[in-house]
Scaffold this motif. Structure first.
Motif, PDB file in Angstrom:
ATOM      1  N   THR A 103      14.940  -6.195 -29.316  1.00  0.00           N
ATOM      2  CA  THR A 103      15.726  -6.540 -28.147  1.00  0.00           C
ATOM      3  C   THR A 103      16.740  -7.637 -28.474  1.00  0.00           C
ATOM      4  O   THR A 103      16.430  -8.570 -29.219  1.00  0.00           O
ATOM      5  N   TYR A 104      17.915  -7.495 -27.913  1.00  0.00           N
ATOM      6  CA  TYR A 104      18.951  -8.522 -28.049  1.00  0.00           C
ATOM      7  C   TYR A 104      19.265  -9.056 -26.659  1.00  0.00           C
ATOM      8  O   TYR A 104      19.628  -8.305 -25.750  1.00  0.00           O
ATOM      9  N   TYR A 105      19.118 -10.359 -26.502  1.00  0.00           N
ATOM     10  CA  TYR A 105      19.404 -11.028 -25.241  1.00  0.00           C
ATOM     11  C   TYR A 105      20.731 -11.757 -25.385  1.00  0.00           C
ATOM     12  O   TYR A 105      20.883 -12.629 -26.242  1.00  0.00           O
ATOM     13  N   VAL A 106      21.662 -11.417 -24.530  1.00  0.00           N
ATOM     14  CA  VAL A 106      22.956 -12.087 -24.598  1.00  0.00           C
ATOM     15  C   VAL A 106      22.808 -13.549 -24.181  1.00  0.00           C
ATOM     16  O   VAL A 106      23.334 -14.458 -24.824  1.00  0.00           O
ATOM     17  N   ARG A 107      22.092 -13.775 -23.088  1.00  0.00           N
ATOM     18  CA  ARG A 107      21.931 -15.145 -22.600  1.00  0.00           C
ATOM     19  C   ARG A 107      20.633 -15.234 -21.806  1.00  0.00           C
ATOM     20  O   ARG A 107      20.341 -14.355 -21.000  1.00  0.00           O
ATOM     21  N   LEU A 108      19.922 -16.299 -22.046  1.00  0.00           N
ATOM     22  CA  LEU A 108      18.691 -16.580 -21.320  1.00  0.00           C
ATOM     23  C   LEU A 108      18.749 -17.981 -20.725  1.00  0.00           C
ATOM     24  O   LEU A 108      19.393 -18.865 -21.299  1.00  0.00           O
ATOM     25  N   TRP A 109      18.042 -18.135 -19.615  1.00  0.00           N
ATOM     26  CA  TRP A 109      17.992 -19.430 -18.941  1.00  0.00           C
ATOM     27  C   TRP A 109      16.553 -19.876 -18.737  1.00  0.00           C
ATOM     28  O   TRP A 109      15.668 -19.053 -18.488  1.00  0.00           O
ATOM     29  N   GLY A 110      16.350 -21.170 -18.791  1.00  0.00           N
ATOM     30  CA  GLY A 110      15.092 -21.736 -18.381  1.00  0.00           C
ATOM     31  C   GLY A 110      15.044 -21.890 -16.868  1.00  0.00           C
ATOM     32  O   GLY A 110      16.005 -21.566 -16.172  1.00  0.00           O
ATOM     33  N   GLN A 111      13.931 -22.403 -16.389  1.00  0.00           N
ATOM     34  CA  GLN A 111      13.746 -22.516 -14.943  1.00  0.00           C
ATOM     35  C   GLN A 111      14.391 -23.774 -14.380  1.00  0.00           C
ATOM     36  O   GLN A 111      14.540 -23.901 -13.160  1.00  0.00           O
ATOM     37  N   GLY A 112      14.781 -24.675 -15.235  1.00  0.00           N
ATOM     38  CA  GLY A 112      15.434 -25.903 -14.790  1.00  0.00           C
ATOM     39  C   GLY A 112      14.459 -27.053 -14.649  1.00  0.00           C
ATOM     40  O   GLY A 112      13.289 -26.856 -14.312  1.00  0.00           O
ATOM     41  N   THR A 113      14.954 -28.242 -14.908  1.00  0.00           N
ATOM     42  CA  THR A 113      14.144 -29.447 -14.725  1.00  0.00           C
ATOM     43  C   THR A 113      14.995 -30.499 -14.015  1.00  0.00           C
ATOM     44  O   THR A 113      16.159 -30.701 -14.361  1.00  0.00           O
TER      45      THR A 113
END
Length: 121
Positions: A105-115
């Motif tokens: 799998t190739y992920y272009v962009r991923l984000w965390g949930q934020g802090t």
């Protein structure tokens, strides 16, 4: 599945420091860029700092000299050292990973949930 998990946010007094961490977990082969964005209420996310796998870094102008991004590629971890914090730095900080290869799998962009980072006396 790849996930980004941030830690290190909290409440700090003006002039203080915080260190954010973000770990990318999963069956990861490589990550091109890792970085940090922040978001103020009612505003779009804005770049704080980014670091590529070749150690190229970029910072938003207002963070230069106060914030330092570092990265441990072996641990798929990115850090943000924030110094001389002001109330204007209060925001939700998000970890970002770009160009992630994990198994097939190739992920272009991923984000965390934020802090949440809150700078207040």
């Amino acid at each position: 599945q790849v996930q980004l998990v941030e830690s290190g946010g909290g409440l700090v007094q003006p002039g203080g420091s915080l260190r954010l961490s973000c770990v990318a977990s999963g069956n990861i082969d490589s990550i091109n860029t890792m970085g940090w964005y922040r978001q103020f209420p009612g505003k779009e996310r804005e770049l704080v700092a980014g670091r590529s796998s070749d150690d190229t870094t970029n910072y938003a102008d207002s963070m230069k000299g106060r914030f330092t991004i570092s990265r441990d590629n072996a641990k798929n971890t990115v850090y943000l050292q924030m110094n001389s914090l002001t109330p204007e730095d209060t925001a939700v900080y998000y970890c970002n990973a770009g160009g992630v290869r994990a198994a097939d799998t190739y992920y272009v962009r991923l984000w965390g949930q934020g802090t949440q980072v809150t700078v207040s006396s």
